[in-house]
Enzyme design. Structure first.
Site, mmCIF file in Angstrom:
data_model
loop_
_atom_site.group_PDB
_atom_site.id
_atom_site.type_symbol
_atom_site.label_atom_id
_atom_site.label_comp_id
_atom_site.label_asym_id
_atom_site.label_seq_id
_atom_site.Cartn_x
_atom_site.Cartn_y
_atom_site.Cartn_z
ATOM 1 N N LYS A 118 0.817 -1.219 0.000
ATOM 2 C CA LYS A 118 0.000 0.000 0.000
ATOM 3 C C LYS A 118 0.844 1.260 0.000
ATOM 4 O O LYS A 118 0.480 2.253 -0.626
ATOM 5 C CB LYS A 118 -0.939 0.027 1.220
ATOM 6 C CG LYS A 118 -2.142 -0.875 1.064
ATOM 7 C CD LYS A 118 -3.241 -0.393 1.990
ATOM 8 C CE LYS A 118 -4.440 -1.330 1.974
ATOM 9 N NZ LYS A 118 -5.443 -0.939 2.957
ATOM 10 N N LYS A 201 -8.689 -11.264 -8.303
ATOM 11 C CA LYS A 201 -9.732 -11.191 -7.289
ATOM 12 C C LYS A 201 -10.833 -10.209 -7.721
ATOM 13 O O LYS A 201 -10.525 -9.166 -8.308
ATOM 14 C CB LYS A 201 -9.075 -10.707 -5.990
ATOM 15 C CG LYS A 201 -9.817 -11.130 -4.749
ATOM 16 C CD LYS A 201 -9.008 -10.811 -3.493
ATOM 17 C CE LYS A 201 -9.927 -10.794 -2.303
ATOM 18 N NZ LYS A 201 -9.276 -10.489 -1.043
ATOM 19 N N LYS A 204 -13.722 -3.980 -6.042
ATOM 20 C CA LYS A 204 -14.520 -2.762 -6.251
ATOM 21 C C LYS A 204 -13.754 -1.752 -7.077
ATOM 22 O O LYS A 204 -14.340 -0.820 -7.619
ATOM 23 C CB LYS A 204 -14.908 -2.164 -4.907
ATOM 24 C CG LYS A 204 -13.702 -1.671 -4.136
ATOM 25 C CD LYS A 204 -14.083 -0.995 -2.846
ATOM 26 C CE LYS A 204 -12.825 -0.559 -2.121
ATOM 27 N NZ LYS A 204 -13.030 -0.155 -0.765
#
Ligand code: TRP
Length: 338
Positions: A118, A201, A204
């Protein structure tokens, strides 16, 4: 030896918007199942303090928190049976999080793969909160003395760190106070992949809305996305070994099995040898019958935000009844004058 701890489940989801079928099958549906076994006290949290470790627009954060709450309830979380609330309304999470910031070591945090992913190359510009994220997550769990934590595979390392923090705290202070928590990791069958690429995966943030089923999609959208889902030209195999090199086929079979509370083996016993032309309509009908009521209930709940806020406040009160004495005891162990 009987455990000194009440069997208690804790899990959290970030209110960062956009619930998908992946959240439903990988998290919410499992949370509901654990609620309904009656074997545990269940505590489910919208982790808004975690969400702000990266920028969140304030209005969007409020809306996403309420929408997540609606999603929990529409999926079958009963706010009477489970304790359902947003993290910032139980200040003990942040308070214990601070204590754990002083227990955890920089080196432990630096090893976290999610931090590395991240923060990326520009880690000097990441927030301090993002670096400390796993320590707050340990506090979420341990402020309830939770014994079981259902999470996805990607959270396994954070749970190992939670155990390390509990062990170090217990050792440093010579107590047996925090439990060593059991991770309950999702199986492969609940890992929902993109409808456009079975090796990725479901997310969103995928640019293609056709790659995912949103929990807010209505019946038409759900049916259309299943119909258009990527497949291969072969018929379905009659056993799971036959799915090995067929990620799209495997994904659709897994979705069917999870929605039907069945297994991939049983689904293939029924559909093996059939073409996708026959399987997809069956999957579409099943998905619509399970998911359309959830999206309808979510939008009904979202029409009354005051009611949602009331549920969250009540959940937070119940959360604090457990968390406050555990924080008080922690401060006492540390030597904070009270
Ligand atoms: N990090 C988790 C995720 O992104 C969310 C989370 C925060 C959590 N605190 C938790 C999950 C405590 C389980 C227990 O999915």
């Amino acid at each position: 030896m009987a455990s000194q701890y009440t069997p208690r489940v804790f899990s959290g989801i970030q209110p960062s918007g956009g619930l998908t079928l992946g959240n439903y099958l990988g998290a919410m549906k499992r949370f509901v199942d654990m609620q309904n076994t009656g074997d545990f006290e269940t505590v489910y949290c919208m982790v808004d303090l975690h969400a702000i470790t990266v920028w969140q627009d304030p209005q969007a954060l409020s809306r996403n928190t309420r929408e997540l709450c609606a999603g929990f309830i529409a999926s079958g979380i009963d706010p009477e049976k489970s304790i359902l609330f947003n993290q910032s309304q139980v200040p003990e999470h942040a308070q214990l999080g601070w204590v754990f910031n002083c227990v955890a070591r920089m080196g432990w945090m630096q090893r976290m793969t999610q931090w590395k992913d991240k923060a990326g190359k520009n880690s000097q510009n990441a927030s301090l909160g993002l670096f400390g994220y796993p320590s707050l997550m340990a506090a979420d769990i341990l402020i309830y003395h939770a014994t079981h934590v259902p999470v996805g595979e990607d959270q396994k390392q954070h749970l190992e760190l939670t155990r390390d923090i509990a062990i170090k705290f217990n050792n440093d202070y010579g107590v047996d106070f925090f439990p060593v928590t059991e991770p309950v990791i999702e199986g492969a069958a609940t890992r929902v992949m993109s409808l456009r690429d079975g090796s990725k995966k479901m997310s969103k943030s995928d640019p293609s809305d056709m790659s995912r089923i949103n929990l807010t999609d209505d019946a038409d959208a759900i049916a259309k996305k299943i119909k258009k889902a990527k497949t291969d030209p072969e018929a379905l195999p009659s056993d799971v070994d036959g799915l090995a090199d067929r990620p799209e086929a495997r994904n659709l079979v897994n979705i069917y099995a999870a929605l039907a509370d069945s297994t991939p083996e049983a689904v293939l016993a029924e559909f093996g040898g059939q073409q996708f032309g026959a399987f997809k309509p069956a999957l579409g009908d099943l998905a619509v019958s399970k998911l359309a009521p959830i999206s309808a209930e979510m939008s009904r709940l979202m029409d009354d935000p005051a009611e949602i806020d009331k549920i969250l406040r009540r959940g937070a009160e119940r959360g604090r009844e457990i968390a406050a004495p555990i924080l008080a005891k922690t401060y006492e162990i540390i030597g904070m004058v009270r």
